[in-house]
Design a protein around this motif. Structure first.
Motif, PDB file in Angstrom:
ATOM      1  N   PHE A   9      63.645  31.752  83.570  1.00  0.00           N
ATOM      2  CA  PHE A   9      62.722  32.205  82.540  1.00  0.00           C
ATOM      3  C   PHE A   9      62.122  33.547  82.932  1.00  0.00           C
ATOM      4  CE2 PHE A   9      62.971  27.655  82.150  1.00  0.00           C
ATOM      5  CZ  PHE A   9      63.001  27.447  80.784  1.00  0.00           C
ATOM      6  N   LYS A  10      61.574  34.231  81.941  1.00  0.00           N
ATOM      7  CA  LYS A  10      60.937  35.542  82.155  1.00  0.00           C
ATOM      8  C   LYS A  10      59.423  35.417  82.104  1.00  0.00           C
ATOM      9  CE  LYS A  10      64.446  38.705  80.458  1.00  0.00           C
ATOM     10  NZ  LYS A  10      64.720  39.836  79.583  1.00  0.00           N
ATOM     11  N   GLY A  11      58.858  34.587  82.969  1.00  0.00           N
ATOM     12  CA  GLY A  11      57.412  34.482  83.046  1.00  0.00           C
ATOM     13  C   GLY A  11      56.795  33.345  82.264  1.00  0.00           C
ATOM     14  N   ASN A  12      57.579  32.584  81.499  1.00  0.00           N
ATOM     15  CA  ASN A  12      57.013  31.485  80.720  1.00  0.00           C
ATOM     16  C   ASN A  12      57.589  30.125  81.126  1.00  0.00           C
ATOM     17  OD1 ASN A  12      59.545  31.912  79.625  1.00  0.00           O
ATOM     18  ND2 ASN A  12      58.875  31.825  77.505  1.00  0.00           N
ATOM     19  N   CYS A  13      58.000  30.011  82.374  1.00  0.00           N
ATOM     20  CA  CYS A  13      58.577  28.757  82.872  1.00  0.00           C
ATOM     21  C   CYS A  13      57.570  27.608  82.793  1.00  0.00           C
ATOM     22  CB  CYS A  13      59.065  28.948  84.304  1.00  0.00           C
ATOM     23  SG  CYS A  13      59.892  27.505  84.998  1.00  0.00           S
ATOM     24  N   GLN A  32      56.122  25.384  92.817  1.00  0.00           N
ATOM     25  CA  GLN A  32      55.791  26.431  93.775  1.00  0.00           C
ATOM     26  C   GLN A  32      55.654  27.756  93.031  1.00  0.00           C
ATOM     27  OE1 GLN A  32      58.793  26.481  96.875  1.00  0.00           O
ATOM     28  NE2 GLN A  32      59.083  24.284  96.632  1.00  0.00           N
ATOM     29  N   THR A  33      54.573  28.444  93.274  1.00  0.00           N
ATOM     30  CA  THR A  33      54.387  29.761  92.658  1.00  0.00           C
ATOM     31  C   THR A  33      54.779  30.856  93.659  1.00  0.00           C
ATOM     32  OG1 THR A  33      52.114  30.026  93.403  1.00  0.00           O
ATOM     33  CG2 THR A  33      52.447  28.870  91.289  1.00  0.00           C
ATOM     34  N   TYR A  34      54.717  32.084  93.202  1.00  0.00           N
ATOM     35  CA  TYR A  34      54.973  33.235  94.069  1.00  0.00           C
ATOM     36  C   TYR A  34      53.748  33.570  94.926  1.00  0.00           C
ATOM     37  CZ  TYR A  34      59.293  34.395  91.558  1.00  0.00           C
ATOM     38  OH  TYR A  34      60.561  34.384  91.019  1.00  0.00           O
ATOM     39  N   GLU A  35      52.657  32.834  94.792  1.00  0.00           N
ATOM     40  CA  GLU A  35      51.367  33.164  95.397  1.00  0.00           C
ATOM     41  C   GLU A  35      51.438  33.524  96.879  1.00  0.00           C
ATOM     42  OE1 GLU A  35      47.668  34.347  95.369  1.00  0.00           O
ATOM     43  OE2 GLU A  35      48.589  33.529  93.556  1.00  0.00           O
ATOM     44  N   ASP A  36      51.969  32.669  97.684  1.00  0.00           N
ATOM     45  CA  ASP A  36      51.967  32.901  99.128  1.00  0.00           C
ATOM     46  C   ASP A  36      53.335  33.298  99.669  1.00  0.00           C
ATOM     47  OD1 ASP A  36      49.223  32.274  99.399  1.00  0.00           O
ATOM     48  OD2 ASP A  36      49.739  30.148  99.279  1.00  0.00           O
ATOM     49  N   LYS A  37      54.208  33.737  98.800  1.00  0.00           N
ATOM     50  CA  LYS A  37      55.559  34.096  99.222  1.00  0.00           C
ATOM     51  C   LYS A  37      55.617  35.566  99.622  1.00  0.00           C
ATOM     52  CE  LYS A  37      56.930  30.040  97.828  1.00  0.00           C
ATOM     53  NZ  LYS A  37      56.513  28.950  98.586  1.00  0.00           N
ATOM     54  N   LYS A  38      56.476  35.851 100.563  1.00  0.00           N
ATOM     55  CA  LYS A  38      56.652  37.233 101.020  1.00  0.00           C
ATOM     56  C   LYS A  38      57.700  37.927 100.155  1.00  0.00           C
ATOM     57  CE  LYS A  38      55.475  36.033 105.688  1.00  0.00           C
ATOM     58  NZ  LYS A  38      54.467  36.213 106.384  1.00  0.00           N
ATOM     59  N   ASP A  40      58.125  40.814  97.002  1.00  0.00           N
ATOM     60  CA  ASP A  40      57.447  41.940  96.376  1.00  0.00           C
ATOM     61  C   ASP A  40      57.384  41.756  94.857  1.00  0.00           C
ATOM     62  OD1 ASP A  40      56.207  44.370  96.013  1.00  0.00           O
ATOM     63  OD2 ASP A  40      58.070  45.523  96.065  1.00  0.00           O
ATOM     64  N   VAL A  41      56.314  41.104  94.411  1.00  0.00           N
ATOM     65  CA  VAL A  41      56.057  40.955  92.973  1.00  0.00           C
ATOM     66  C   VAL A  41      54.629  41.406  92.703  1.00  0.00           C
ATOM     67  CG1 VAL A  41      57.703  39.057  92.613  1.00  0.00           C
ATOM     68  CG2 VAL A  41      55.335  38.536  93.146  1.00  0.00           C
ATOM     69  N   PRO A  42      54.373  41.889  91.496  1.00  0.00           N
ATOM     70  CA  PRO A  42      53.013  42.328  91.174  1.00  0.00           C
ATOM     71  C   PRO A  42      52.004  41.188  91.288  1.00  0.00           C
ATOM     72  CG  PRO A  42      54.572  42.947  89.443  1.00  0.00           C
ATOM     73  CD  PRO A  42      55.298  42.051  90.394  1.00  0.00           C
ATOM     74  N   SER A  43      50.767  41.515  91.569  1.00  0.00           N
ATOM     75  CA  SER A  43      49.727  40.488  91.699  1.00  0.00           C
ATOM     76  C   SER A  43      49.577  39.688  90.410  1.00  0.00           C
ATOM     77  CB  SER A  43      48.399  41.117  92.108  1.00  0.00           C
ATOM     78  OG  SER A  43      47.983  42.054  91.150  1.00  0.00           O
ATOM     79  N   SER A  44      49.821  40.302  89.272  1.00  0.00           N
ATOM     80  CA  SER A  44      49.717  39.597  87.987  1.00  0.00           C
ATOM     81  C   SER A  44      50.829  38.562  87.808  1.00  0.00           C
ATOM     82  CB  SER A  44      49.763  40.602  86.836  1.00  0.00           C
ATOM     83  OG  SER A  44      51.012  41.278  86.837  1.00  0.00           O
ATOM     84  N   MET A  62      66.067  21.837  87.358  1.00  0.00           N
ATOM     85  CA  MET A  62      65.184  22.747  88.062  1.00  0.00           C
ATOM     86  C   MET A  62      65.008  24.011  87.224  1.00  0.00           C
ATOM     87  SD  MET A  62      66.590  22.219  91.953  1.00  0.00           S
ATOM     88  CE  MET A  62      68.277  22.583  91.550  1.00  0.00           C
ATOM     89  N   ALA A  63      63.937  24.768  87.513  1.00  0.00           N
ATOM     90  CA  ALA A  63      63.669  25.974  86.742  1.00  0.00           C
ATOM     91  C   ALA A  63      62.774  26.909  87.536  1.00  0.00           C
ATOM     92  CB  ALA A  63      62.993  25.606  85.420  1.00  0.00           C
ATOM     93  N   TYR A  64      62.776  28.184  87.129  1.00  0.00           N
ATOM     94  CA  TYR A  64      61.896  29.166  87.768  1.00  0.00           C
ATOM     95  C   TYR A  64      61.748  30.398  86.884  1.00  0.00           C
ATOM     96  CZ  TYR A  64      65.579  32.505  89.192  1.00  0.00           C
ATOM     97  OH  TYR A  64      66.570  33.451  89.213  1.00  0.00           O
ATOM     98  N   ASP A  65      60.753  31.224  87.225  1.00  0.00           N
ATOM     99  CA  ASP A  65      60.583  32.534  86.605  1.00  0.00           C
ATOM    100  C   ASP A  65      61.268  33.555  87.495  1.00  0.00           C
ATOM    101  OD1 ASP A  65      58.852  32.063  84.295  1.00  0.00           O
ATOM    102  OD2 ASP A  65      57.319  31.506  85.751  1.00  0.00           O
ATOM    103  N   VAL A  66      62.232  34.287  86.937  1.00  0.00           N
ATOM    104  CA  VAL A  66      62.895  35.322  87.728  1.00  0.00           C
ATOM    105  C   VAL A  66      61.866  36.387  88.087  1.00  0.00           C
ATOM    106  CG1 VAL A  66      65.159  34.926  86.690  1.00  0.00           C
ATOM    107  CG2 VAL A  66      63.660  36.663  85.724  1.00  0.00           C
ATOM    108  N   SER A  67      62.039  37.030  89.234  1.00  0.00           N
ATOM    109  CA  SER A  67      61.107  38.106  89.600  1.00  0.00           C
ATOM    110  C   SER A  67      61.251  39.241  88.589  1.00  0.00           C
ATOM    111  CB  SER A  67      61.363  38.580  91.027  1.00  0.00           C
ATOM    112  OG  SER A  67      62.658  39.095  91.158  1.00  0.00           O
ATOM    113  N   PRO A  68      60.183  40.021  88.370  1.00  0.00           N
ATOM    114  CA  PRO A  68      60.189  41.036  87.316  1.00  0.00           C
ATOM    115  C   PRO A  68      61.321  42.059  87.421  1.00  0.00           C
ATOM    116  CG  PRO A  68      57.972  40.721  88.155  1.00  0.00           C
ATOM    117  CD  PRO A  68      58.896  39.930  89.038  1.00  0.00           C
TER     118      PRO A  68
END
Length: 132
Positions: A9-13, A32-38, A40-44, A62-68
């Motif tokens: 998904f593009k941010g709406n997973c 699992q979010t991108y919160e504590d992952k190393k 490089d994604v924007p803070s938003s 399974m599903a995820y939001d692709v990085s921007p």
């Protein structure tokens, strides 16, 4: 060996999984979010899902939001398929999945049973079957 679907998904997973969890009476697990992952994604984007699973009685994927910076194109290379328990369940699922999306083949009787194909509001393709 087990082969299973992994949806992108593009941010709406999270929104999509919430919809599917209610529709299929399933739980969102291993979120699992991108919160504590190393990574490089924007803070938003840190609250977006890097991984999650939808698990219920007869559903698991399974599903995820692709990085921007990851290209994601809507396409028809993969379809999710549902084998409904009866015609009424198939109709209910098809109507819910196609609402806000696009119907490609109406859910109706075919030579093998009932079938419908749609793309949901999240861009995911679904085939709903009930073989009599």
């Amino acid at each position: 060996m087990k082969v299973q679907a992994y949806l992108s998904f593009k941010g709406n997973c999270q929104e999509a999984l919430k919809f599917y969890s209610e529709l299929f009476d399933a739980d969102i697990i291993n979120r699992q979010t991108y919160e504590d992952k190393k990574i490089d994604v924007p803070s938003s984007y840190r609250d977006k899902l890097q991984h999650a699973e939808l698990k219920g009685k007869n559903v698991y994927f399974m599903a995820y939001d692709v990085s921007p910076d990851t290209p994601l194109n809507s396409g028809n290379q993969c379809q999710m398929s549902i084998e409904a328990s009866n015609t009424e369940e198939g109709k209910r699922l098809f109507e819910a999945l196609s609402e806000g999306g696009q119907v490609h083949h109406n859910y109706r009787e075919r030579e093998w049973g009932y079938f419908g194909r749609c793309t949901d509001k999240f861009g995911i393709g679904w085939m709903v079957n009930h073989n009599q």
